[in-house]
Motif scaffolding. Structure first.
Motif, PDB file in Angstrom:
ATOM      1  N   ALA A 860       0.598  -1.293  -0.231  1.00 23.49           N
ATOM      2  CA  ALA A 860      -0.048   0.145   0.149  1.00 23.49           C
ATOM      3  C   ALA A 860       0.945   1.342   0.022  1.00 23.49           C
ATOM      4  N   PRO A 861       0.429   2.243  -0.544  1.00 25.99           N
ATOM      5  CA  PRO A 861       1.209   3.629  -0.505  1.00 25.99           C
ATOM      6  C   PRO A 861       1.480   4.043   0.897  1.00 25.99           C
ATOM      7  N   GLN A 862       2.655   4.496   0.859  1.00 27.90           N
ATOM      8  CA  GLN A 862       2.958   5.035   2.280  1.00 27.90           C
ATOM      9  C   GLN A 862       2.007   6.160   2.995  1.00 27.90           C
ATOM     10  N   ALA A 863       1.486   6.894   2.347  1.00 33.61           N
ATOM     11  CA  ALA A 863       0.568   7.979   2.985  1.00 33.61           C
ATOM     12  C   ALA A 863      -0.727   7.230   3.269  1.00 33.61           C
ATOM     13  N   ILE A 864      -1.110   6.100   2.880  1.00 35.99           N
ATOM     14  CA  ILE A 864      -2.248   5.267   3.450  1.00 35.99           C
ATOM     15  C   ILE A 864      -1.745   4.768   4.636  1.00 35.99           C
ATOM     16  N   ILE A 865      -0.822   4.015   4.669  1.00 32.62           N
ATOM     17  CA  ILE A 865      -0.359   3.521   5.904  1.00 32.62           C
ATOM     18  C   ILE A 865      -0.068   4.434   7.096  1.00 32.62           C
ATOM     19  N   GLU A 866       0.659   5.510   6.771  1.00 31.31           N
ATOM     20  CA  GLU A 866       0.665   6.515   7.714  1.00 31.31           C
ATOM     21  C   GLU A 866      -0.680   6.894   8.454  1.00 31.31           C
ATOM     22  N   ALA A 867      -1.535   7.154   7.516  1.00 30.11           N
ATOM     23  CA  ALA A 867      -2.820   7.531   8.035  1.00 30.11           C
ATOM     24  C   ALA A 867      -3.563   6.696   8.862  1.00 30.11           C
ATOM     25  N   GLU A 868      -3.395   5.321   8.505  1.00 30.02           N
ATOM     26  CA  GLU A 868      -3.986   4.374   9.396  1.00 30.02           C
ATOM     27  C   GLU A 868      -3.247   4.273  10.943  1.00 30.02           C
ATOM     28  N   ARG A 869      -1.786   4.378  10.622  1.00 30.49           N
ATOM     29  CA  ARG A 869      -1.162   4.514  12.184  1.00 30.49           C
ATOM     30  C   ARG A 869      -1.671   5.671  12.998  1.00 30.49           C
ATOM     31  N   GLU A 870      -1.639   6.794  12.405  1.00 30.10           N
ATOM     32  CA  GLU A 870      -2.108   7.803  12.931  1.00 30.10           C
ATOM     33  C   GLU A 870      -3.468   7.788  13.706  1.00 30.10           C
ATOM     34  N   LYS A 871      -4.411   7.330  12.778  1.00 27.94           N
ATOM     35  CA  LYS A 871      -5.588   6.881  13.500  1.00 27.94           C
ATOM     36  C   LYS A 871      -5.677   6.080  14.617  1.00 27.94           C
ATOM     37  N   ARG A 872      -4.724   5.009  14.337  1.00 31.73           N
ATOM     38  CA  ARG A 872      -4.463   3.985  15.668  1.00 31.73           C
ATOM     39  C   ARG A 872      -4.309   4.593  16.889  1.00 31.73           C
ATOM     40  N   GLY A 873      -3.375   5.539  16.625  1.00 35.93           N
ATOM     41  CA  GLY A 873      -2.796   6.386  17.863  1.00 35.93           C
ATOM     42  C   GLY A 873      -3.860   7.010  18.555  1.00 35.93           C
ATOM     43  N   ASN A 874      -4.683   7.822  17.774  1.00 33.32           N
ATOM     44  CA  ASN A 874      -5.583   8.606  18.238  1.00 33.32           C
ATOM     45  C   ASN A 874      -6.607   7.735  19.013  1.00 33.32           C
ATOM     46  N   PHE A 875      -7.370   6.814  18.307  1.00 30.74           N
ATOM     47  CA  PHE A 875      -8.138   5.871  19.165  1.00 30.74           C
ATOM     48  C   PHE A 875      -7.549   5.159  20.327  1.00 30.74           C
ATOM     49  N   ALA A 876      -6.324   4.684  20.120  1.00 33.90           N
ATOM     50  CA  ALA A 876      -5.561   4.154  21.467  1.00 33.90           C
ATOM     51  C   ALA A 876      -5.782   5.190  22.607  1.00 33.90           C
ATOM     52  N   ALA A 877      -5.315   6.518  22.250  1.00 43.75           N
ATOM     53  CA  ALA A 877      -5.409   7.538  23.493  1.00 43.75           C
ATOM     54  C   ALA A 877      -6.624   7.623  23.822  1.00 43.75           C
ATOM     55  N   MET A 878      -7.688   7.786  23.092  1.00 44.93           N
ATOM     56  CA  MET A 878      -9.080   7.902  23.758  1.00 44.93           C
ATOM     57  C   MET A 878      -9.598   6.620  24.183  1.00 44.93           C
ATOM     58  N   LEU A 879      -9.210   5.614  23.897  1.00 38.98           N
ATOM     59  CA  LEU A 879      -9.437   4.327  24.707  1.00 38.98           C
ATOM     60  C   LEU A 879      -8.870   4.413  26.145  1.00 38.98           C
ATOM     61  N   VAL A 880      -7.560   4.866  26.366  1.00 35.97           N
ATOM     62  CA  VAL A 880      -7.250   4.929  27.501  1.00 35.97           C
ATOM     63  C   VAL A 880      -7.902   5.961  28.418  1.00 35.97           C
ATOM     64  N   LYS A 881      -8.405   7.075  27.795  1.00 35.30           N
ATOM     65  CA  LYS A 881      -9.171   8.041  28.538  1.00 35.30           C
ATOM     66  C   LYS A 881     -10.734   7.309  29.064  1.00 35.30           C
ATOM     67  N   VAL A 882     -11.269   6.787  28.049  1.00 36.58           N
ATOM     68  CA  VAL A 882     -12.661   6.158  28.336  1.00 36.58           C
ATOM     69  C   VAL A 882     -12.301   4.859  29.224  1.00 36.58           C
ATOM     70  N   GLU A 883     -11.188   4.489  29.479  1.00 36.17           N
ATOM     71  CA  GLU A 883     -11.190   3.264  30.493  1.00 36.17           C
ATOM     72  C   GLU A 883     -10.938   3.926  31.871  1.00 36.17           C
ATOM     73  N   GLU A 884     -10.268   4.916  31.825  1.00 37.92           N
ATOM     74  CA  GLU A 884      -9.974   5.923  33.240  1.00 37.92           C
ATOM     75  C   GLU A 884     -11.445   6.358  33.494  1.00 37.92           C
ATOM     76  N   GLU A 885     -12.513   6.824  32.733  1.00 37.76           N
ATOM     77  CA  GLU A 885     -13.441   7.302  33.037  1.00 37.76           C
ATOM     78  C   GLU A 885     -14.454   6.385  33.564  1.00 37.76           C
ATOM     79  N   LEU A 886     -14.316   5.212  32.907  1.00 34.86           N
ATOM     80  CA  LEU A 886     -15.045   4.147  33.482  1.00 34.86           C
ATOM     81  C   LEU A 886     -14.569   3.712  34.800  1.00 34.86           C
ATOM     82  N   ARG A 887     -13.606   3.821  35.212  1.00 38.97           N
ATOM     83  CA  ARG A 887     -12.973   3.339  36.550  1.00 38.97           C
ATOM     84  C   ARG A 887     -13.636   4.315  37.682  1.00 38.97           C
ATOM     85  N   GLY A 888     -13.788   5.644  37.104  1.00 36.47           N
ATOM     86  CA  GLY A 888     -14.238   6.591  38.084  1.00 36.47           C
ATOM     87  C   GLY A 888     -15.805   6.579  38.114  1.00 36.47           C
TER      88      GLY A 888
END
Length: 889
Positions: A860-888
């Motif tokens: 796949a083109p590099q740009a497409i792969i990069e975009a996927e990685r960036e999205k993953r990073g964003n989702f992962a960060a949000m997931l951490v926050k959601v889990e945090e909230e869930l504990r609270g």
RNA sequence: GGGCGCAUAGCUCAGCUGGGAGAGCGCCUGCCUUACAAGCAGGAUGUCGGAGGUUCAAGUCCUUCUGCGCCCACCA
């Protein structure tokens, strides 16, 4: 300042009049600018314009206005077509109501009536085009039978004749017995009809044998001059060379011949040959030098060659022939078949193939450059399939029958002397050049209407004179028309243009679809399902009709006309009207006389965002218009104005406009709004010329009547198309505002879920993800408050602890807390957060599957792969926050 | 007989060169929030006609089938 709440469509007429008076539509042949030329497909003067014309002319106007604003010397030549047979038929019908026939009036008198008709209908058409907003150069309006164009027709005819490319000859032509004229192949419409196939037999002379055959037109037996069988057919081999007897034609004897045209499997394997009344038989006749016996008069009755049946209509003669053959015991049987029969496209009468003396254009050599034009790429169609239609026709082209036995049209410039000499020249000769006789007769026939329209791209510019117009504006740039006249018109313009100008008459052919009724049927007079564009314009305005016609449809596909489809178009224009009204009400104290932006210093992130979006829009719309993707272009404009500009930016700007923030920020919001609106007006102008002119001028005068080289000056239609400002494109601002929008949407969703009424201003606490986000939310605090209906928004430190008793929303840039106290239900919160957690996990899972795929990472083109990685990073960060909230919770 | 087009949300249709399914209308919920109720916010709805194939990846490309529609054509 009082501005009405809705746009007044009645202003369109005044606006048009001002444009026309100011000469904005004129194109100058002496201009230094690059020309952009469009020739209108001249509407037939048979009737007023229909919805298809409205679409076709809207498209042309869009292109012409677009190019004019882009600095081209844009010329759109308007005009009308005499439409020989069509108009003659219509006028004859009108006269018939008064009991008048064309014969009683005589040629002169009848033509007078036609010119009167032209005055009325030609005029109606022109006024309709103006109502629609068409920016044609009216000083150059032409008619296919005006003096100049008539001269061009004569010139073309004489030149082609002198080169041997026009000839007169006895050929089998399509003859309409109702109209009493020959018609071209293109005017014949084939349709499957139920019919009979009759089986008969002829006695073979000198034997007791019979030869059986089948025919669908028994009456043509009167004109049979042979019976043909296949050379390979053993059944009849012994009869070849013998003669058959036609009992119904005074026992005339005809040869039995062998010809490869005969299919042994069909019918009886033997075919009666009638060269005078069937195209195939005509060919067979030529091969075997058979005589040609014409048995029909021009009105469809049997002529003197029919003996006893002379004077009888063709249908009656058929019955008589069948009767006679049956009485002689020569009738075998009748089959019912469906077969294609040709009917005249104007009157639906079944065409009779007849041998007649007619004028033809020899097509083989003329077709070659037209084929080459497409193959070489000098000529392009908007869709490949239309190019195929064009090619298919040219590759199978036959000589073009151009003479018509009518009165309305260009009379053929051939003069006959009693001595038999024929002279073809532009002006009538005084005497025969051969025998000197002075009594010469001009050919009675006129030319096929398409002969003059074939010359349209250059005859309208003054050809055969070498005019500056011809020099400047030929060849033209784009031809916009419908698919059904590719053969009639497009092909013929191309070969005539190649022939007389040595250049392809246009580079692009843009084929537009048909406007159908709401059931998908073609609009037609017989179905009475046509909708008059003028009625719609009267009710909604031309801008609404134009917008509707080009929206939501690919340009080449047919479209259905629903009145309901007009409403979204009207609503959109109303939206734009009110947005502008709002901006103008908030311009006080701006102190600018134009809306140019020299530097972005001091502009807010939301300003940079909308300017960036607007710059992207400009680039996209420009590109779409260049490639004639009109529907996509207008969709982008509408979406931008409604969604991004009105629903987001205008709302974001409100706190600043209302003076709740600094004077500077108010000014940058004002100038941004003016700048973006001004660009939007221009981009929309080709589609909706009237409202954009009105708003452009209104905004200009609110700013103080700025006059900086036409900008916000006297007219939008002569203003410069927005430049594509790459420097305004700001991905970081776009990303930032996406974060704000995400936060706002999150808050709104919670409000709806908790049924908090808009009137209840709630508190919002934002814990940004990082310091950059903190800055973003701090600077857009007021806008966010307004957009989310918050009373107070406080932005905390990125590390701040979560407030208790609050609903939390995790967004990309921040976690947002809404202290709703009593409304907080920890059960429900847990459920909501769990759902969100699951969603994020699924997203991450999907991306991981993709990134874990070796093939994807490798290929796949590099740009497409990069975009996927960036999205993953964003989702992962949000997931951490959601889990945090869930504990609270 | 040859060629072409269409089949995507309840309806009408976008979706250009293959990279997480869209719009308008309609529907559900709540709002006359000082530009717009011709409006605003939130929401539901799709094995992208069926079956194969190419590709890391198909609504998008190829093959084929089905159902509509159109064009061309001289089987008597």
């Amino acid at each position: 300042m009082e501005i009405p709440k809705t746009y007044d469509k009645n202003r369109e007429a005044q606006i048009y009049e001002r444009w026309e008076k100011s000469g904005y539509f004129r194109a100058d042949a002496r201009s230094e600018k690059t020309p952009y030329t469009v020739m209108i497909p001249p509407p037939n003067i048979t009737d007023k314009l229909h919805m298809g014309h409205a679409l076709n002319n809207t498209i042309q106007d869009i292109m012409v206005r677009f190019k004019r604003m882009n600095g081209y010397e844009a010329l759109w030549v308007p005009g009308t077509d005499h439409a020989a047979i069509s108009t003659e038929v219509v006028v004859m019908k009108e006269l018939a109501k008064q009991g008048i026939t064309k014969e009683t009036l005589g040629r002169e008198g009848f033509l007078e009536k036609l010119w009167e008709w032209n005055e009325i209908y030609g005029g109606k058409i022109i006024s309709q085009l103006k109502t629609l907003g068409s920016s044609c150069d009216w000083d150059r309006q032409r008619f296919t039978m005006d003096d100049g164009l008539s001269d061009a027709v004569l010139e073309a005819f004489v030149r082609l004749y002198e080169e041997g490319k026009i000839y007169r000859g006895e050929r089998l032509v399509n003859w309409c017995i109702k109209c009493g004229t020959s018609i071209s192949d293109a005017e014949v419409e084939h349709e499957d009809r139920q019919g009979h196939l009759y089986y008969f037999k002829y006695p073979v002379a000198g034997t007791s044998d019979f030869i059986p055959f089948a025919t669908s037109r028994p009456e043509t037996m009167l004109g049979d001059t042979a019976i043909a069988v296949s050379p390979k057919d053993e059944r009849y081999a012994h009869l070849i060379g013998k003669t058959a007897i036609i009992p119904v034609a005074d026992n005339r004897e005809i040869p039995i011949i062998a010809d490869h045209y005969v299919e042994p499997e069909f019918g009886t394997g033997a075919v009666k040959i009638t060269p005078a009344h069937d195209p195939n038989d005509f060919e067979v006749g030529l091969r075997h030098k058979l005589p040609c016996i014409n048995i029909l008069n021009g009105d469809g009755t049997v002529n003197e060659n029919g003996g006893k049946l002379c004077g009888m209509p063709r249908e009656a003669a058929r019955e008589k022939v069948i009767e006679a053959m049956t009485a002689l015991g020569l009738y075998i049987k009748t089959d019912t078949i469906t077969h294609a029969v040709g009917a005249h496209d104007r009157c639906d009468t079944i065409v009779e193939p007849l041998v007649r003396l007619q004028w033809f254009v020899k097509m083989d050599e003329l077709a070659k450059p037209a084929i080459e034009a497409l193959e070489s790429g000098r000529l392009k169609f908007n869709r490949e399939r239309f190019a195929k239609v064009y090619m298919n026709w040219l590759n199978n082209i036959r000589d073009w029958c151009i003479s018509r036995q009518l009165w309305w049209g260009h009379r053929i410039p051939a003069y006959y002397c009693d001595c038999g000499h024929v002279m073809v020249q532009k002006t009538a000769p005084a005497a025969c050049e051969k025998c000197g006789a002075a009594s010469l007769a001009q050919d009675n026939d006129v030319l096929d209407t398409w002969f003059s329209s074939a010359l349209w791209p250059f005859s309208t510019l003054g050809w055969p004179e070498k005019t500056p117009e011809l020099e400047k504006f030929y060849p033209t740039d784009i031809l916009v028309t419908a698919q059904d006249i590719i053969f009639f018109w497009v092909v013929r313009m191309v070969f005539m243009g190649e022939k007389f100008m040595g250049k392809t008459p246009f580079t692009h052919v843009l084929i537009n679809g048909i406007v159908r009724d709401e059931q998908g049927r073609k609009m037609s007079k017989t179905l009475k399902n046509g909708i008059d564009p003028l009625e719609i314009i009267e009710e909604f305005g031309a801008d609404v009709l134009r917008l509707m016609l080009v929206s939501g449809n690919a340009i080449d596909s047919d479209t259905r006309f629903f009145r309901e489809r007009l409403e979204p178009a009207r609503n959109f224009l109303n939206k734009l009207w009110n947005a502008t009204r709002f901006v103008m009400m908030n311009l006080e104290g701006l102190g600018y006389r134009d809306c140019k932006i020299a530097s972005l210093d001091g502009f807010g992130v939301e300003d940079r965002w909308i300017l960036s979006r607007c710059a992207s829009l400009t680039a996209e719309v420009t590109e779409k218009l260049e490639t004639h993707e009109i529907g996509l272009a207008v969709q982008k404009i509408v979406d931008f104005i409604w969604d991004e500009l009105c629903d987001w930016y205008v709302e974001m700007a409100k706190p600043r406009l209302y003076g709740r923030e600094s004077e500077d920020s108010r000014r940058t919001a004002q100038i941004t709004l003016c700048n973006v609106l001004n660009t939007a007006f221009k981009l929309l102008h080709p589609f909706c010329p009237f409202i954009t002119e009105d708003l452009y001028l209104a905004l200009g005068s609110t700013l103080g009547g700025a006059s900086d080289g036409g900008e916000l000056g006297e007219t939008i239609m002569r203003s410069a198309w927005p430049a594509v400002s790459a420097e305004l494109i700001d991905p970081s601002a776009e990303k930032a505002i996406e974060r704000v929008k995400e936060a706002v949407r999150g808050i709104r969703a919670v409000r709806t879920e908790k049924q908090v009424p808009p009137s209840q201003k709630i508190a919002v606490v934002i814990v940004p993800a990082d310091s950059q986000a903190k800055e973003l939310f701090t600077s857009t605090k007021a806008a966010l408050a307004l957009l989310s209906g918050a009373g107070e928004v406080s932005v905390h430190e990125p590390s701040a602890a979560a407030p208790t008793g609050a609903v939390s929303v995790v967004a990309s840039g921040a976690t947002i807390y809404l202290p709703l106290d009593s409304l907080v239900d920890s059960e429900k919160e847990r459920a909501r957060l769990t759902k969100e957690k699951k969603r994020l996990e699924q997203e991450i899972e999907r991306i991981d599957a993709k990134l874990g795929n070796e093939g994807f990472v490798a290929k796949a083109p590099q740009a497409i792969i990069e975009a996927e990685r960036e999205k993953r990073g964003n989702f992962a960060a949000m997931l951490v926050k959601v889990e945090e909230e869930l504990r609270g919770v």
